[in-house]
Design a protein around this motif. Structure first.
Motif, PDB file in Angstrom:
ATOM      1  N   ALA A  10      -8.267  -4.128  -4.554  1.00 24.42           N
ATOM      2  CA  ALA A  10      -7.792  -3.447  -5.761  1.00 24.42           C
ATOM      3  C   ALA A  10      -6.749  -2.376  -5.437  1.00 24.42           C
ATOM      4  O   ALA A  10      -5.984  -1.966  -6.322  1.00 24.42           O
ATOM      5  CB  ALA A  10      -8.974  -2.810  -6.499  1.00 24.42           C
ATOM      6  N   ASN A  11      -6.721  -1.930  -4.177  1.00 24.90           N
ATOM      7  CA  ASN A  11      -5.779  -0.884  -3.761  1.00 24.90           C
ATOM      8  C   ASN A  11      -4.559  -1.438  -3.034  1.00 24.90           C
ATOM      9  O   ASN A  11      -3.706  -0.661  -2.582  1.00 24.90           O
ATOM     10  CB  ASN A  11      -6.477   0.115  -2.829  1.00 24.90           C
ATOM     11  N   VAL A  12      -4.461  -2.764  -2.914  1.00 22.84           N
ATOM     12  CA  VAL A  12      -3.420  -3.343  -2.068  1.00 22.84           C
ATOM     13  C   VAL A  12      -2.029  -2.948  -2.516  1.00 22.84           C
ATOM     14  O   VAL A  12      -1.159  -2.621  -1.695  1.00 22.84           O
ATOM     15  CB  VAL A  12      -3.566  -4.878  -2.008  1.00 22.84           C
ATOM     16  N   ASP A  13      -1.759  -2.941  -3.805  1.00 21.19           N
ATOM     17  CA  ASP A  13      -0.422  -2.581  -4.282  1.00 21.19           C
ATOM     18  C   ASP A  13      -0.076  -1.143  -3.899  1.00 21.19           C
ATOM     19  O   ASP A  13       1.069  -0.852  -3.513  1.00 21.19           O
ATOM     20  CB  ASP A  13      -0.323  -2.753  -5.798  1.00 21.19           C
ATOM     21  N   ASP A  14      -1.050  -0.240  -3.998  1.00 23.97           N
ATOM     22  CA  ASP A  14      -0.818   1.158  -3.601  1.00 23.97           C
ATOM     23  C   ASP A  14      -0.573   1.258  -2.098  1.00 23.97           C
ATOM     24  O   ASP A  14       0.273   2.045  -1.646  1.00 23.97           O
ATOM     25  CB  ASP A  14      -2.021   2.031  -3.983  1.00 23.97           C
ATOM     26  N   ILE A  15      -1.317   0.466  -1.314  1.00 23.18           N
ATOM     27  CA  ILE A  15      -1.151   0.462   0.148  1.00 23.18           C
ATOM     28  C   ILE A  15       0.260   0.004   0.511  1.00 23.18           C
ATOM     29  O   ILE A  15       0.956   0.637   1.311  1.00 23.18           O
ATOM     30  CB  ILE A  15      -2.199  -0.456   0.809  1.00 23.18           C
ATOM     31  N   GLU A  49      -6.734  11.863  -3.598  1.00 22.79           N
ATOM     32  CA  GLU A  49      -6.582  13.134  -4.313  1.00 22.79           C
ATOM     33  C   GLU A  49      -6.504  12.828  -5.800  1.00 22.79           C
ATOM     34  O   GLU A  49      -5.554  12.203  -6.265  1.00 22.79           O
ATOM     35  CB  GLU A  49      -5.314  13.871  -3.859  1.00 22.79           C
ATOM     36  N   ASP A  50      -7.545  13.261  -6.536  1.00 28.18           N
ATOM     37  CA  ASP A  50      -7.610  13.008  -7.984  1.00 28.18           C
ATOM     38  C   ASP A  50      -7.411  11.523  -8.306  1.00 28.18           C
ATOM     39  O   ASP A  50      -6.673  11.154  -9.230  1.00 28.18           O
ATOM     40  CB  ASP A  50      -6.556  13.849  -8.720  1.00 28.18           C
ATOM     41  N   GLY A  51      -8.061  10.684  -7.518  1.00 26.10           N
ATOM     42  CA  GLY A  51      -8.001   9.255  -7.754  1.00 26.10           C
ATOM     43  C   GLY A  51      -6.728   8.587  -7.284  1.00 26.10           C
ATOM     44  O   GLY A  51      -6.553   7.381  -7.474  1.00 26.10           O
ATOM     45  N   GLN A  52      -5.830   9.355  -6.652  1.00 22.80           N
ATOM     46  CA  GLN A  52      -4.557   8.819  -6.180  1.00 22.80           C
ATOM     47  C   GLN A  52      -4.569   8.703  -4.665  1.00 22.80           C
ATOM     48  O   GLN A  52      -5.067   9.581  -3.957  1.00 22.80           O
ATOM     49  CB  GLN A  52      -3.415   9.752  -6.620  1.00 22.80           C
ATOM     50  N   LEU A  53      -3.995   7.610  -4.151  1.00 25.02           N
ATOM     51  CA  LEU A  53      -3.882   7.431  -2.708  1.00 25.02           C
ATOM     52  C   LEU A  53      -2.841   8.398  -2.167  1.00 25.02           C
ATOM     53  O   LEU A  53      -1.665   8.317  -2.511  1.00 25.02           O
ATOM     54  CB  LEU A  53      -3.481   5.983  -2.373  1.00 25.02           C
TER      55      LEU A  53
END
Length: 377
Positions: A10-15, A49-53
């Motif tokens: 679910a975090n791949v795009d952010d990574i 941080e506050d739900g942000q990578l």
């Protein structure tokens, strides 16, 4: 720490977004899909941080050869922080978390490619791998090398490449123990490159080369051989490209002796600091390490960043009598045992402490083998 989370698909795009920003590259949709597939091997931790990578670290489960033995190794990769969150200690905490997990995983070593050596030295990693970079006019390679056999280009044959590579890799300290997925995703992913196998006179594979030619430059990605004959056949093969290239660029081990084989050894040669390493679990690593004989040496090791490693350790098997003590940091211990530099080298510049007799004994205890790493992650 509560801020550290194991990232998921679910975090791949952010990574991927953070990696593209931090390392200044842009991936096509097809390349992004390949990157996502590759990351299934990784464990990725993020500082949230506050739900942000805000920052991340990748851990790749790998193995490497040390004096011919396989050691579990954790590859650190993809370390990155968004600029608004930098210099707040996030990476420091992520690296400490990664070391704890590697120790639990039984990964006694860790390698990484640093953006700055000084930054990672603070955390116990040390410069252990240096590349030798050659740029050779092809006219210097146009000679009869005297190899017996022939070279043939192939499409791909991982089984043959792997057998040659593994025999070669065990002659160095630090080379990866590759699996088929690593071959496909990392080594052979470039469809524009060429592969050729060197065969002995009786048809036995003795070496291979992976390379490409562009704008009059032959760039060797890998040149691997199991004996001098295979090496000569590959050098002859490179020289045979003189109608389409003016020079060959290749990376070899730090102790490579190609200049001794050339009639004219004056060509561009550069030593380039490459990768770093650190021992993750001193006790477990020493238990596996193939010391040459027994000793009554005690290593007083200091590991400021991962203090569970700090302490006194028996080097090899001893009888407990007439013990001598040497003192060093985790960085120096890593450099000595992996073979990057000898104990006498560290002793001469004050990074290794002990009586001169103890240093001589340590020299005899540690086998000699060159460090080399062909892969990147």
């Amino acid at each position: 720490m509560n801020n550290i989370q194991t990232l998921t698909e679910a975090n791949v795009d952010d990574i991927v977004s953070l990696s593209q920003f931090a390392f200044q590259y842009h991936l096509s949709e097809e390349e992004i899909q390949k990157k996502k597939e590759e990351m299934r091997r990784h464990t990725v931790w993020g500082w949230m941080e506050d739900g942000q990578l805000a920052a991340k670290v990748h851990l790749i489960p790998l193995s490497c050869y040390i004096h011919g033995k396989s050691f579990a190794m954790g590859g650190i990769s993809g370390v990155a922080t968004w600029p608004e969150f930098r210099r707040q200690g996030m990476v420091k905490h992520l690296l400490h978390h990664a070391l704890q997990q590697m120790k639990q995983n039984g990964q006694t070593l860790s390698f990484l490619h640093p953006f700055a050596f000084a930054f990672y030295r603070k955390y116990g990693w040390e410069h252990v791998f240096t590349e030798q970079q050659y740029s050779i006019p092809l006219e210097k390679l146009k000679k009869q090398w005297g190899g017996e056999g022939y070279v043939r280009r192939i499409q791909s044959d991982i089984s043959v490449l792997h057998r040659i590579y593994t025999e070669y890799a065990k002659t160095f300290n630090g080379m990866l123990e590759r699996d088929e997925r690593w071959w496909r995703q990392r080594v052979l992913k470039d469809q524009s490159q060429h592969i050729a196998i060197a065969y002995s006179g009786n048809g036995h594979p003795e070496g291979y080369i992976i390379y490409h030619v562009k704008e009059q430059v032959l760039t060797v990605k890998e040149m691997v051989y199991t004996n001098l004959n295979g090496h000569k056949l590959l050098l002859q093969f490179i020289g045979n490209h003189d109608s389409m290239a003016e020079k060959a660029n290749l990376i070899v081990s730090e102790d490579n002796h190609l200049p001794l084989l050339l009639d004219e050894p004056r060509f561009e040669q550069k030593l380039h600091p490459y990768f770093m390493a650190r021992i993750v679990d001193v006790q477990s690593f020493l238990e596996e390490y193939p010391f040459q004989g027994d000793s009554n040496l005690i290593a007083a090791v200091e590991d400021d960043f991962f203090p569970e490693n700090s302490g006194n350790y028996q080097l090899g098997k001893g009888d407990g009598r007439d013990e001598q003590v040497i003192e060093c940091s985790i960085q120096v211990l890593t450099g000595m045992l992996l073979g990057y530099k000898r104990p006498s080298d560290y002793y001469q510049i004050g990074l290794l402490k002990g009586e001169e007799q103890a240093i001589k004994q340590l020299e005899m205890l540690i086998p000699r083998k060159q460090t080399y790493l062909m892969d990147f992650f």
